[in-house]
Design a protein around this motif. Structure first.
Motif, PDB file in Angstrom:
ATOM      1  N   PRO A 235      88.024 -61.930  23.587  1.00  0.00           N
ATOM      2  CA  PRO A 235      88.039 -62.813  22.700  1.00  0.00           C
ATOM      3  C   PRO A 235      86.409 -63.601  22.197  1.00  0.00           C
ATOM      4  O   PRO A 235      86.252 -64.086  21.619  1.00  0.00           O
ATOM      5  CB  PRO A 235      88.586 -63.995  23.259  1.00  0.00           C
ATOM      6  CG  PRO A 235      88.329 -63.383  25.034  1.00  0.00           C
ATOM      7  CD  PRO A 235      88.737 -61.951  24.842  1.00  0.00           C
ATOM      8  N   LEU A 236      85.495 -63.100  23.386  1.00  0.00           N
ATOM      9  CA  LEU A 236      84.302 -63.318  23.289  1.00  0.00           C
ATOM     10  C   LEU A 236      83.211 -62.206  22.243  1.00  0.00           C
ATOM     11  O   LEU A 236      82.244 -62.232  22.204  1.00  0.00           O
ATOM     12  CB  LEU A 236      83.306 -63.457  24.470  1.00  0.00           C
ATOM     13  CG  LEU A 236      83.633 -64.597  25.584  1.00  0.00           C
ATOM     14  CD1 LEU A 236      83.228 -64.695  26.729  1.00  0.00           C
ATOM     15  CD2 LEU A 236      83.899 -65.903  24.926  1.00  0.00           C
ATOM     16  N   ALA A 237      84.079 -61.153  22.122  1.00  0.00           N
ATOM     17  CA  ALA A 237      83.315 -60.216  21.096  1.00  0.00           C
ATOM     18  C   ALA A 237      82.927 -60.715  19.896  1.00  0.00           C
ATOM     19  O   ALA A 237      81.650 -60.511  19.544  1.00  0.00           O
ATOM     20  CB  ALA A 237      84.279 -59.107  20.964  1.00  0.00           C
ATOM     21  N   ALA A 238      83.660 -61.459  19.159  1.00  0.00           N
ATOM     22  CA  ALA A 238      83.224 -61.949  17.883  1.00  0.00           C
ATOM     23  C   ALA A 238      82.035 -62.886  18.282  1.00  0.00           C
ATOM     24  O   ALA A 238      80.850 -62.900  17.557  1.00  0.00           O
ATOM     25  CB  ALA A 238      84.381 -62.578  17.200  1.00  0.00           C
ATOM     26  N   ILE A 239      82.075 -63.660  19.110  1.00  0.00           N
ATOM     27  CA  ILE A 239      80.762 -64.561  19.403  1.00  0.00           C
ATOM     28  C   ILE A 239      79.756 -63.550  19.894  1.00  0.00           C
ATOM     29  O   ILE A 239      78.539 -64.154  19.483  1.00  0.00           O
ATOM     30  CB  ILE A 239      81.379 -65.576  20.541  1.00  0.00           C
ATOM     31  CG1 ILE A 239      82.582 -66.387  20.179  1.00  0.00           C
ATOM     32  CG2 ILE A 239      80.189 -66.574  21.021  1.00  0.00           C
ATOM     33  CD1 ILE A 239      82.901 -67.336  21.395  1.00  0.00           C
ATOM     34  N   ASP A 240      79.761 -62.827  20.482  1.00  0.00           N
ATOM     35  CA  ASP A 240      78.682 -61.959  21.020  1.00  0.00           C
ATOM     36  C   ASP A 240      77.870 -61.310  19.721  1.00  0.00           C
ATOM     37  O   ASP A 240      76.850 -61.360  19.615  1.00  0.00           O
ATOM     38  CB  ASP A 240      78.980 -60.718  22.034  1.00  0.00           C
ATOM     39  CG  ASP A 240      79.434 -61.386  23.517  1.00  0.00           C
ATOM     40  OD1 ASP A 240      79.363 -62.570  23.725  1.00  0.00           O
ATOM     41  OD2 ASP A 240      80.298 -60.776  23.853  1.00  0.00           O
TER      42      ASP A 240
END
Length: 410
Positions: free
Chosen positions: A313-318
């Protein structure tokens, strides 16, 4: 004054007077055709007269008939109790016994065709009144606690129903009412039993049962009184009369029509083994359906979890954070480059301003001469006329200022 005979206790009629007058009045009546059912036939030995009790099948009423013995003995159809007949006779009052009877001179047995025609007329009448309406049929309880049974005494129908029902559900109970199921007394007894069972709060369903028989044997079950009594019951009524081809009118009025008494037991009482097997099968099917549903939902959840948006879920934020870092570095680099450019430009402008400024001119050996007025305010000297002899002067050079006195112009 003497009152008329028979109008006062002082002047009564004798018995013979009343009997003779009644006989005279009745004798004036003409002969009539009457239809009914033979309830009792008496042929006394050495008597030329036959005595018959003619009953109305639809009401508790009867007439006494007398006729010549030969009229009964030589009838084309054997006269017995329960035979439906049409008689032609004249009303007669016997003064000796004070009894009324119908002196019959002709007897006709009602044939099968006429009986069926009358049943058909009654069927149309009851149908017109709505007694056959399916919307009036009461539902049969799934598991009756007590079954009311109306049937003949020690009949095969009773044995079949009780044996089949207890075999299918041993806990079932019966309230049995044994009645006559054919003949002139059948309808009153069946109606009484029906009312008795309908009034019993423990009875959940009533079964009217009889084995097969001829059309004449089954006539009571097409009786109008019985049909209307069945329609008036508040307890569901099951008709199990005769065999499959038999179709008396009570079958149409009853809430459920069974082909045979055995079929009635099967349709009223559920089979214990079959119901248990059904419950087991339903439990197995429901468990399998539940497991399939859980597996299907688990597979759906696994598919959702395997998607990138849920797996990381944090890949897009990264990814966006890296873009922001690059954008911030580029912005910082551009700002620094712009600041350096502007700093160079300011330096160049400063150098030019320094070069062109008055301090630099003074540094090259020039001076600024000002006159000092009496008011004390210095003014730049523009002309020699502004500094006559004796005028005070202020001379500003690169490292300070000196004061002088003008000696005049040259």
């Amino acid at each position: 004054m003497t009152s008329a005979q028979g109008h006062s206790p002082e002047n009564p009629f004798p018995v013979r007077g009343v009997a003779i007058r009644v006989a005279g009045w009745i004798d004036k009546l003409g002969a009539v055709w009457v239809e009914g059912q033979i309830a009792q036939l008496t042929l006394r030995p050495n008597s030329s007269t036959a005595f018959i009790t003619l009953r109305d099948p639809a009401a508790d009423m009867s007439l006494s008939l007398t006729c010549p013995r030969d009229l009964v003995v030589n009838a084309p159809v054997k006269m017995t109790d329960g035979t439906q007949v049409i008689v032609y006779g004249k009303p007669n009052f016997y003064t000796g016994r004070g009894t009324f009877s119908l002196r019959v001179s002709e007897i006709r047995a009602v044939g099968i065709g006429e009986l069926l025609a009358r049943i058909e007329r009654l069927r149309r009448l009851l149908d017109t009144e709505g007694l056959f309406d399916p919307r009036l049929k009461r539902p049969i309880p799934f598991l009756p606690g007590t079954i009311g049974l109306i049937t003949g005494r020690a009949s095969a129908a009773e044995h079949d129903i009780v044996a089949v029902a207890t075999g299918r559900w041993p806990a079932v109970r019966f309230a049995v009412r044994n009645t006559v199921v054919q003949g002139p007394n059948a309808v009153p007894q069946i109606v009484d039993a029906l009312r008795d069972l309908d009034a019993d709060p423990d009875v959940d369903v009533i079964v009217l049962a009889r084995g097969g028989g001829s059309v004449e044997d089954l006539l009571p079950f097409s009786d109008e009184t019985l049909c209307r009594e069945i329609a008036a019951c508040t307890t569901p009524v099951v008709s199990a009369i005769g065999h499959e081809p038999d179709n008396p009118l009570c079958d149409l009025v009853a809430d459920l029509r069974a082909a045979t008494p055995t079929d009635a037991a099967k349709r009223i009482v559920p089979d214990t083994a079959a119901e248990q097997a059904l419950v087991t099968d339903l439990r197995r099917r429901s468990a399998r359906a539940l497991r399939n549903w859980v597996n299907r939902e688990a597979h759906t959840v696994a598919q959702l979890r395997s998607r990138p948006v849920l797996a990381r879920p944090l890949a897009a934020i990264d990814a966006r954070a890296e873009e922001i870092h690059r954008a911030r570095a580029a912005a910082r680099r551009d700002v620094k480059r712009l600041l350096a450019t502007e700093a160079d430009r300011v330096g160049h402008l400063t150098a030019r301003l320094t070069t062109l400024g008055p301090a630099a001119t003074l540094a090259r050996g020039y001076a600024v001469v000002q006159t000092i007025a009496t008011s004390g305010e210095p003014h730049v000297l523009h002309s020699v006329s502004d500094a006559p002899a004796g005028a005070r002067l202020r001379i500003r050079v690169t490292d300070g200022a000196v004061t002088a006195i003008s000696e005049g112009s040259e």
